[in-house]
Design a protein around this motif. Structure first.
Motif, PDB file in Angstrom:
ATOM      1  N   LEU A 214       0.823  -1.208   0.000  1.00  0.00           N
ATOM      2  CA  LEU A 214       0.000   0.000   0.000  1.00  0.00           C
ATOM      3  C   LEU A 214       0.858   1.260   0.000  1.00  0.00           C
ATOM      4  CD1 LEU A 214      -2.689   1.561   0.358  1.00  0.00           C
ATOM      5  CD2 LEU A 214      -2.461   1.173   2.809  1.00  0.00           C
ATOM      6  N   LEU A 220      -2.782   4.316  -4.484  1.00  0.00           N
ATOM      7  CA  LEU A 220      -3.557   3.779  -3.367  1.00  0.00           C
ATOM      8  C   LEU A 220      -3.559   4.740  -2.185  1.00  0.00           C
ATOM      9  CD1 LEU A 220      -2.539   0.005  -3.374  1.00  0.00           C
ATOM     10  CD2 LEU A 220      -4.538   1.093  -4.408  1.00  0.00           C
ATOM     11  N   MET A 221      -2.457   5.431  -1.982  1.00  0.00           N
ATOM     12  CA  MET A 221      -2.402   6.428  -0.913  1.00  0.00           C
ATOM     13  C   MET A 221      -3.381   7.570  -1.187  1.00  0.00           C
ATOM     14  SD  MET A 221      -0.486   5.244   1.359  1.00  0.00           S
ATOM     15  CE  MET A 221      -0.432   6.709   2.397  1.00  0.00           C
ATOM     16  N   ILE A 223      -6.162   7.224  -2.867  1.00  0.00           N
ATOM     17  CA  ILE A 223      -7.486   6.660  -2.602  1.00  0.00           C
ATOM     18  C   ILE A 223      -7.802   6.721  -1.106  1.00  0.00           C
ATOM     19  CG2 ILE A 223      -8.821   4.514  -2.592  1.00  0.00           C
ATOM     20  CD1 ILE A 223      -7.477   3.781  -5.234  1.00  0.00           C
ATOM     21  N   CYS A 224      -6.812   6.389  -0.288  1.00  0.00           N
ATOM     22  CA  CYS A 224      -6.997   6.454   1.167  1.00  0.00           C
ATOM     23  C   CYS A 224      -7.273   7.884   1.623  1.00  0.00           C
ATOM     24  CB  CYS A 224      -5.765   5.910   1.882  1.00  0.00           C
ATOM     25  SG  CYS A 224      -5.568   4.123   1.757  1.00  0.00           S
ATOM     26  N   THR A 228     -10.694   9.082   3.452  1.00  0.00           N
ATOM     27  CA  THR A 228     -10.632   9.704   4.771  1.00  0.00           C
ATOM     28  C   THR A 228     -11.402  11.019   4.802  1.00  0.00           C
ATOM     29  OG1 THR A 228      -8.471   8.697   5.202  1.00  0.00           O
ATOM     30  CG2 THR A 228      -9.086  10.593   6.552  1.00  0.00           C
ATOM     31  N   SER A 336     -12.987   5.527  -6.098  1.00  0.00           N
ATOM     32  CA  SER A 336     -12.068   4.787  -5.233  1.00  0.00           C
ATOM     33  C   SER A 336     -12.170   3.283  -5.475  1.00  0.00           C
ATOM     34  CB  SER A 336     -12.366   5.104  -3.765  1.00  0.00           C
ATOM     35  OG  SER A 336     -12.176   6.477  -3.503  1.00  0.00           O
ATOM     36  N   LEU A 340      -9.209   0.905  -6.986  1.00  0.00           N
ATOM     37  CA  LEU A 340      -8.691  -0.149  -6.113  1.00  0.00           C
ATOM     38  C   LEU A 340      -8.647  -1.485  -6.848  1.00  0.00           C
ATOM     39  CD1 LEU A 340      -7.777  -0.794  -3.187  1.00  0.00           C
ATOM     40  CD2 LEU A 340     -10.150  -1.408  -2.708  1.00  0.00           C
ATOM     41  N   VAL A 352      -5.030  -5.706   0.955  1.00  0.00           N
ATOM     42  CA  VAL A 352      -4.829  -4.289   0.656  1.00  0.00           C
ATOM     43  C   VAL A 352      -6.143  -3.519   0.760  1.00  0.00           C
ATOM     44  CG1 VAL A 352      -4.209  -2.632  -1.146  1.00  0.00           C
ATOM     45  CG2 VAL A 352      -2.765  -4.613  -0.749  1.00  0.00           C
ATOM     46  N   SER A 353      -7.229  -4.102   0.256  1.00  0.00           N
ATOM     47  CA  SER A 353      -8.520  -3.421   0.355  1.00  0.00           C
ATOM     48  C   SER A 353      -8.923  -3.266   1.815  1.00  0.00           C
ATOM     49  CB  SER A 353      -9.601  -4.195  -0.418  1.00  0.00           C
ATOM     50  OG  SER A 353      -9.814  -5.475   0.143  1.00  0.00           O
ATOM     51  N   CYS A 356      -6.800  -0.442   3.253  1.00  0.00           N
ATOM     52  CA  CYS A 356      -7.287   0.841   2.718  1.00  0.00           C
ATOM     53  C   CYS A 356      -8.559   1.282   3.439  1.00  0.00           C
ATOM     54  CB  CYS A 356      -7.574   0.709   1.221  1.00  0.00           C
ATOM     55  SG  CYS A 356      -6.134   0.872   0.171  1.00  0.00           S
ATOM     56  N   CYS A 360      -9.059   4.583   5.813  1.00  0.00           N
ATOM     57  CA  CYS A 360     -10.090   5.576   5.471  1.00  0.00           C
ATOM     58  C   CYS A 360     -11.121   5.713   6.586  1.00  0.00           C
ATOM     59  CB  CYS A 360     -10.800   5.176   4.182  1.00  0.00           C
ATOM     60  SG  CYS A 360      -9.741   5.198   2.726  1.00  0.00           S
TER      61      CYS A 360
END
Length: 408
Positions: A214, A220-221, A223-224, A228, A336, A340, A352-353, A356, A360
């Motif tokens: 991640l 991916l960062m 997406i997080c 958030t 997102s 993902l 990973v999901s 994530c 978030c």
């Protein structure tokens, strides 16, 4: 957009139908459980606290659950968790019917349900790319989001009527039945339900690999970060909507249903047109637009009490604000989900999901506990004004920092 290709994806359609039934019950439960908490406690602080407790397992358990379920049969995990949630919710319905329910019981049930979901979500995410071709990801996620929102629309629309005519216990029992039906349909899925992993590493080792994957993947960062922001800003309205309805607008469960209906309609539209928007607008434009929408939404929620004697204007403002809220949140959520599935290797997808979602969602219990604390000192109107100003400041700030290289 070619949604017709999904007709050939039989197992995807089964998962879709199960999800639709599940969401129907959940949409009724979302109003019923919130109404029940406030009815039992008459306390805005406990309402916000219960909302925060709902997300604690997602933050603390789900990252490890993702690594754990990766080695198991994903279909069996989904069926078992649906059965478990159905039993817990049905017990709450019985306790409510016999008027034995107390605040701590609701909090315990909320924690158990969220824990079950912490195992179910990564299993469901890992199953999706197995039963859907990669070229159909955009349409599959978009259709799923739209159908879920449509189911939520129907459930939200009838929730207030069910509570008013039959009682809150009946609404909660319907949610329990939806879990049982969902699990039964998933049993009929025939696709390969899990990925075979040659080396059976320990859960903690898999978790660390997921974390490393991640943090070494910039998209991916981002997406997080998006998740958030969305989750944090939705906390006040999600946790205090019942309080807003009763204390500020002086109305009943029917207004909660109306709020949910137009928020869901906005979500349906937002999710359905996402493939079109994704080709024309950037991530930066999505986020800034959402932040501005949130700021306007919270301002309208408070200013709208001025129009309680002008009922037509009151409902016009309510409809527009909730529709915009639902559409904006659905667009970012679909963005997102699609990214993902598209960016993560299948062998890492469950863990990973899960990580994530955990990152978030960490903002939700933290913000809920903060809202719960603030609610003991200031009223809901003041809380909403603070969030409206904060959203506006975040929009300006993100417009500036998103030009920096670390967000490119």
């Amino acid at each position: 957009m070619s949604y017709m290709n999904l007709i050939k994806e039989k197992d995807y359609l089964k998962i879709l139908i199960a999800g639709v039934i599940n969401r129907f019950g959940d949409s009724i439960d979302a109003i019923a459980m919130t109404w029940l908490v406030y009815s039992v406690s008459q306390n805005a602080s406990l309402t916000a606290l219960n909302f925060g407790i709902n997300f604690v397992p997602t933050v603390l358990i789900q990252p490890f659950a993702g690594a754990y379920v990766e080695k198991l049969n994903h279909k069996k995990i989904l069926v078992f968790m649906d059965l478990l949630r159905g039993v817990v919710v049905f017990l709450i319905a019985l306790l409510t019917y016999f008027q034995c329910i107390e605040g701590w019981m609701i909090i315990v049930a909320t924690f158990l349900l969220s824990t079950a979901e912490a195992f179910r979500m990564p299993a469901n995410n890992a199953l999706t790319p197995v039963i859907v071709k990669k070229e159909n990801f955009n349409e599959a996620i978009s259709l799923q989001s739209s159908m879920f929102r449509l189911s939520e629309l129907i459930g939200t629309g009838v929730a207030g009527i069910i509570i008013g005519l039959c009682g809150v216990h009946v609404a909660i029992a319907i949610d329990a039945l939806s879990f049982f039906f969902s699990g039964s349909i998933i049993l009929m899925v025939k696709a390969k339900s899990y990925l075979r992993i040659e080396h059976q590493n320990k859960i903690f080792t898999d978790f660390k690999k997921g974390i490393k994957y991640l943090f070494h993947t910039k998209c991916l960062m981002r997406i997080c970060l998006i998740g958030t922001i969305v989750n944090a800003l939705l906390v006040p309205i999600n946790s205090l909507e019942t309080v807003l309805c009763i204390e500020v607008y002086h109305m009943g469960a029917e207004l909660l249903s109306l709020m949910g209906i137009f928020s869901t309609i906005g979500s349906i539209v937002g999710a359905f047109i996402y493939p079109y928007l994704a080709k024309r607008y950037t991530e930066r434009q999505f986020i800034v637009s959402f932040l501005l929408t949130m700021s306007l939404f919270y301002f309208i929620c408070i200013l709208n009490k001025v129009f309680l004697n002008l009922i037509f204007l009151f409902y016009i403002h309510l409809i527009i604000s909730y529709f915009s809220l639902g559409a904006g949140a659905a667009v970012l959520s679909t963005y997102s989900s699609v990214n993902l599935l598209d960016k993560v290797d299948e062998s890492f997808l469950a863990r990973v999901s899960a990580v994530c979602v955990s990152l978030c969602t960490a903002a939700v219990p933290l913000c809920s506990f903060l809202v719960s604390f603030l609610s003991t000192f200031i009223n809901v109107s003041d809380v909403f004004i603070v969030i409206a100003i904060l959203s506006l400041l975040l929009a300006v700030l993100y417009s500036i920092i998103s030009k920096k290289r670390w967000l490119e």
